[in-house]
Scaffold this active site. Structure first.
Site, PDB file in Angstrom:
ATOM      1  CD  GLU A 173      -9.920  14.286  53.563  1.00 46.06           C
ATOM      2  OE1 GLU A 173      -9.756  13.210  52.943  1.00 46.06           O
ATOM      3  OE2 GLU A 173     -10.205  15.356  52.997  1.00 46.06           O
ATOM      4  CD  GLU A 174      -2.624  13.163  55.171  1.00 46.89           C
ATOM      5  OE1 GLU A 174      -1.689  12.332  55.186  1.00 46.89           O
ATOM      6  OE2 GLU A 174      -2.838  13.950  54.228  1.00 46.89           O
TER       7      GLU A 174
END
Length: 272
Positions: free
Chosen positions: A163-164
């Site tokens: 997600e990052e």
């Protein structure tokens, strides 16, 4: 073409306006509630076209999918898995659960062991996921995950939650993700699932890892915006309510039939 407004039409419009004002003046609360309710219904129709409301779960669920599940972590705290497994509404039940196991270099979810054991004991298909930290070397993260999760026959493949990007370039992120995937696949014998949000996927991962199954998060859509991604699971809401779980929980669907779900669990490759 302009419409001519006659005196009679003006009078009719004026009387209608006065009538509406009178109703609002006499029944202000009821009038506001009526218009608010109508607006909500219209909004629901626009946003949830292709969904159906399921009262007990407190959300709208995509109508064209039949296999439903949740994903949980320490944020749901102590879960009563017996109640989760027994819950039914309008023919819908929960058949699977993805459970957070690890994150980064050292973090092990404090509820993982309990969730991992009790979800299976109560008849749910289970999967374990690792939250990927871009600042930590991929082999370190893979080893933590493999040391924590004891897979059994009938479990979903491992899941990597991406997600990052942190300070990495998209290219460097993909390199590290690839390292994790290969290490875990070699150890477990199954290709891991990759989880990501639709926007992050398009920005950093689209066009890569097509040989892996995908789990995409994209809320309030008729279908996830996948840009050609062959997704297996779709996280469509983060506001579900389930018996035995305090607070909200993420809801997911499996993209396929019962037979395809079983084949996926067994690791059988489908015939094109």
């Amino acid at each position: 073409m302009q419409l001519r407004i006659t005196s009679r039409k003006k009078l009719t419009a004026l009387l209608c306006a006065l009538g509406l004002i009178s109703i609002v003046a006499i029944y202000p609360r009821q009038t506001v509630n009526f218009f608010y309710s109508t607006a909500v219904q219209i909004t629901d129709y626009i946003h949830f076209y292709g969904y159906r409301p399921v009262k007990s779960f407190a959300i709208h669920i995509p109508a064209s999918y039949t296999i439903h599940g949740i994903d949980v972590s320490r944020w749901q705290e102590r879960i009563d898995w017996q109640r989760v497994a027994k819950m039914r509404d309008n023919g819908i039940r929960l058949q699977f659960a993805f459970i957070k196991a690890t994150e980064g270099e050292k973090l092990v979810d404090p509820y993982f062991s309990r969730n991992w054991q009790l979800s299976r004991e109560n008849g749910l298909l289970r999967g374990a996921y690792h939250y990927f930290s871009p600042s930590v070397a991929a082999p370190v993260q893979a080893r933590l995950f493999l040391q924590t999760v004891d897979f059994s026959q009938g479990d979903f493949p491992a899941v990597l939650d991406v997600e990052e990007r942190g300070k990495l370039s998209a290219k460097e992120l993909r390199k590290r993700v690839s390292q994790w995937l290969k290490m875990v696949e070699k150890s477990t014998g199954k290709k891991p699932v990759i989880y990501s949000g639709a926007v992050f996927y398009h920005t950093n991962l689209a066009g890569y890892f097509n040989e892996y199954p995908w789990w995409v998060a994209h809320y309030y859509q008729r279908r996830p915006d996948n840009d050609g991604m062959a997704w297996r699971f779709w996280q469509h809401s983060d506001r579900g309510q389930v018996d035995g779980i305090n607070g909200s929980v993420d809801f997911n669907v499996f993209n396929g039939t019962e037979e395809e779900l079983q084949a996926f669990v067994d690791g059988i490759k489908e015939t094109p």
